[in-house]
Design a protein around this motif. Structure first.
Motif, PDB file in Angstrom:
ATOM      1  N   LYS A  72      43.328  46.728  44.896  1.00 31.97           N
ATOM      2  CA  LYS A  72      43.085  45.309  45.128  1.00 31.97           C
ATOM      3  C   LYS A  72      43.930  44.817  46.298  1.00 31.97           C
ATOM      4  O   LYS A  72      44.938  45.400  46.656  1.00 31.97           O
ATOM      5  CB  LYS A  72      43.416  44.497  43.861  1.00 31.97           C
ATOM      6  CG  LYS A  72      42.527  44.838  42.665  1.00 31.97           C
ATOM      7  CD  LYS A  72      42.887  43.972  41.460  1.00 31.97           C
ATOM      8  CE  LYS A  72      41.985  44.307  40.275  1.00 31.97           C
ATOM      9  NZ  LYS A  72      42.299  43.461  39.102  1.00 31.97           N
ATOM     10  N   LYS A  74      44.975  40.752  48.206  1.00 31.38           N
ATOM     11  CA  LYS A  74      44.842  39.302  48.129  1.00 31.38           C
ATOM     12  C   LYS A  74      44.317  38.754  49.459  1.00 31.38           C
ATOM     13  O   LYS A  74      44.784  39.136  50.524  1.00 31.38           O
ATOM     14  CB  LYS A  74      46.188  38.649  47.803  1.00 31.38           C
ATOM     15  CG  LYS A  74      46.629  38.826  46.360  1.00 31.38           C
ATOM     16  CD  LYS A  74      47.932  38.083  46.108  1.00 31.38           C
ATOM     17  CE  LYS A  74      48.396  38.231  44.670  1.00 31.38           C
ATOM     18  NZ  LYS A  74      49.680  37.513  44.435  1.00 31.38           N
ATOM     19  N   LEU A  99      35.035  36.092  42.363  1.00 33.42           N
ATOM     20  CA  LEU A  99      35.652  37.025  43.296  1.00 33.42           C
ATOM     21  C   LEU A  99      36.722  37.891  42.648  1.00 33.42           C
ATOM     22  O   LEU A  99      36.981  39.010  43.081  1.00 33.42           O
ATOM     23  CB  LEU A  99      36.282  36.250  44.465  1.00 33.42           C
ATOM     24  CG  LEU A  99      35.316  35.491  45.368  1.00 33.42           C
ATOM     25  CD1 LEU A  99      36.084  34.555  46.286  1.00 33.42           C
ATOM     26  CD2 LEU A  99      34.484  36.458  46.183  1.00 33.42           C
ATOM     27  N   GLY A 100      37.385  37.351  41.625  1.00 34.46           N
ATOM     28  CA  GLY A 100      38.488  38.050  40.982  1.00 34.46           C
ATOM     29  C   GLY A 100      39.510  37.059  40.471  1.00 34.46           C
ATOM     30  O   GLY A 100      39.217  35.875  40.284  1.00 34.46           O
ATOM     31  N   SER A 122      42.638  37.749  44.251  1.00 34.45           N
ATOM     32  CA  SER A 122      42.856  39.189  44.231  1.00 34.45           C
ATOM     33  C   SER A 122      41.486  39.875  44.255  1.00 34.45           C
ATOM     34  O   SER A 122      40.727  39.800  43.293  1.00 34.45           O
ATOM     35  CB  SER A 122      43.639  39.599  42.976  1.00 34.45           C
ATOM     36  OG  SER A 122      43.827  40.997  42.934  1.00 34.45           O
ATOM     37  N   ILE A 123      41.167  40.520  45.365  1.00 35.80           N
ATOM     38  CA  ILE A 123      39.855  41.115  45.593  1.00 35.80           C
ATOM     39  C   ILE A 123      39.858  42.571  45.157  1.00 35.80           C
ATOM     40  O   ILE A 123      40.732  43.353  45.535  1.00 35.80           O
ATOM     41  CB  ILE A 123      39.458  41.025  47.077  1.00 35.80           C
ATOM     42  CG1 ILE A 123      39.478  39.567  47.556  1.00 35.80           C
ATOM     43  CG2 ILE A 123      38.101  41.659  47.308  1.00 35.80           C
ATOM     44  CD1 ILE A 123      38.401  38.711  46.986  1.00 35.80           C
ATOM     45  N   ASP A 124      38.864  42.942  44.349  1.00 35.61           N
ATOM     46  CA  ASP A 124      38.686  44.331  43.928  1.00 35.61           C
ATOM     47  C   ASP A 124      38.017  45.096  45.079  1.00 35.61           C
ATOM     48  O   ASP A 124      36.891  44.794  45.467  1.00 35.61           O
ATOM     49  CB  ASP A 124      37.816  44.385  42.669  1.00 35.61           C
ATOM     50  CG  ASP A 124      37.746  45.786  42.062  1.00 35.61           C
ATOM     51  OD1 ASP A 124      37.973  46.765  42.788  1.00 35.61           O
ATOM     52  OD2 ASP A 124      37.446  45.892  40.856  1.00 35.61           O
ATOM     53  N   LEU A 129      32.149  42.751  49.520  1.00 31.30           N
ATOM     54  CA  LEU A 129      32.643  41.410  49.796  1.00 31.30           C
ATOM     55  C   LEU A 129      31.555  40.399  49.455  1.00 31.30           C
ATOM     56  O   LEU A 129      30.392  40.569  49.824  1.00 31.30           O
ATOM     57  CB  LEU A 129      33.027  41.295  51.271  1.00 31.30           C
ATOM     58  CG  LEU A 129      34.025  40.202  51.642  1.00 31.30           C
ATOM     59  CD1 LEU A 129      35.354  40.428  50.940  1.00 31.30           C
ATOM     60  CD2 LEU A 129      34.222  40.162  53.147  1.00 31.30           C
ATOM     61  N   CYS A 130      31.930  39.349  48.740  1.00 31.72           N
ATOM     62  CA  CYS A 130      30.960  38.349  48.280  1.00 31.72           C
ATOM     63  C   CYS A 130      30.786  37.275  49.351  1.00 31.72           C
ATOM     64  O   CYS A 130      31.765  36.730  49.865  1.00 31.72           O
ATOM     65  CB  CYS A 130      31.438  37.727  46.968  1.00 31.72           C
ATOM     66  SG  CYS A 130      30.262  36.594  46.224  1.00 31.72           S
ATOM     67  N   TYR A 150      36.591  33.966  54.758  1.00 31.75           N
ATOM     68  CA  TYR A 150      37.855  34.634  54.474  1.00 31.75           C
ATOM     69  C   TYR A 150      38.801  34.515  55.675  1.00 31.75           C
ATOM     70  O   TYR A 150      38.433  34.826  56.805  1.00 31.75           O
ATOM     71  CB  TYR A 150      37.607  36.111  54.155  1.00 31.75           C
ATOM     72  CG  TYR A 150      36.718  36.311  52.954  1.00 31.75           C
ATOM     73  CD1 TYR A 150      37.258  36.517  51.687  1.00 31.75           C
ATOM     74  CD2 TYR A 150      35.323  36.275  53.082  1.00 31.75           C
ATOM     75  CE1 TYR A 150      36.431  36.692  50.575  1.00 31.75           C
ATOM     76  CE2 TYR A 150      34.496  36.455  51.971  1.00 31.75           C
ATOM     77  CZ  TYR A 150      35.059  36.664  50.733  1.00 31.75           C
ATOM     78  OH  TYR A 150      34.249  36.839  49.637  1.00 31.75           O
TER      79      TYR A 150
END
Length: 204
Positions: A72, A74, A99-100, A122-124, A129-130, A150
């Motif tokens: 992950k 951020k 997103l997380g 916190s991106i998995d 990417l959304c 982003y």
């Protein structure tokens, strides 16, 4: 390692500098004297090297380095398209939960962008990417598209949306043998948000 150290030393400004050790497979261990420096650097994510994402995790000498997971990262995310009536940090947290894990700032100067709300998430890295989320608002359930942008977005693959490599390493691109056209990209530079500037609102 020397180039990496020269890149991050003026950015991180650690009190006593840091040591760096390579463990192969593009993995490096940064050693600091101060936990405060470590906390501050982790809070400052995302970090990039040559525009590529640097995935970080804390290591406390309680496990082997091989057990440390780099799954992950951020990112600061701007939520655009929220109706003025719902421009609250609570609404942003609900929308951004897709997103997380959301880390919502409490200071309006950090989340209020005037026409958007920003949150840290916190991106998995195992997920694409959304680009946004369709939400229902009001009693009539009106559908509104909330687009995600982003901040300090590193290189990503515009073909498939992965954060861990760019288009040159994408299986779709490689298998196409160069026949894919730009219009086939499902992602693009529009995902990158401009630098955040705190909104100045005048109240009369």
């Amino acid at each position: 390692m020397e180039v990496i150290a020269e890149t991050f030393n003026p950015l991180w400004r650690a009190k006593n500098g840091f040591k760096i050790q390579s463990f192969g497979d593009h993995k490096f261990l940064f050693i600091f004297d101060s936990n405060e420096d470590v906390d501050r650097i982790l809070e400052g994510e995302p970090w990039t090297f040559d525009k590529h994402l640097v995935v970080m995790n804390r290591y406390e000498n309680e496990s082997t380095l091989q057990d440390v997971k780099f799954e992950k990262t951020k990112l600061w995310v701007q939520l655009h398209g929220i109706l003025i009536k719902y421009m609250t940090i609570e609404a942003a947290k609900k929308i951004g939960s897709v997103l997380g894990e959301v880390f919502a700032p409490t200071n309006p100067k950090l989340f209020d962008g005037g026409h958007f709300i920003r949150i840290q998430v916190s991106i998995d890295l195992s997920l694409l990417l959304c680009r946004g989320r369709l939400v229902s608002v009001g009693e009539e359930g009106k559908q509104v598209w909330i687009s995600f942008k982003y901040e300090r977005l590193p290189n990503i693959c515009y073909w498939c949306g992965w954060l861990t490599y760019d288009g040159r390493d994408c299986d779709l691109w490689i298998e196409s043998k160069g026949t894919l056209k730009p219009e086939h990209r499902e992602f693009g530079p529009y995902l990158t948000a401009p630098p955040f500037v705190a909104a100045r609102r005048n109240v009369v």
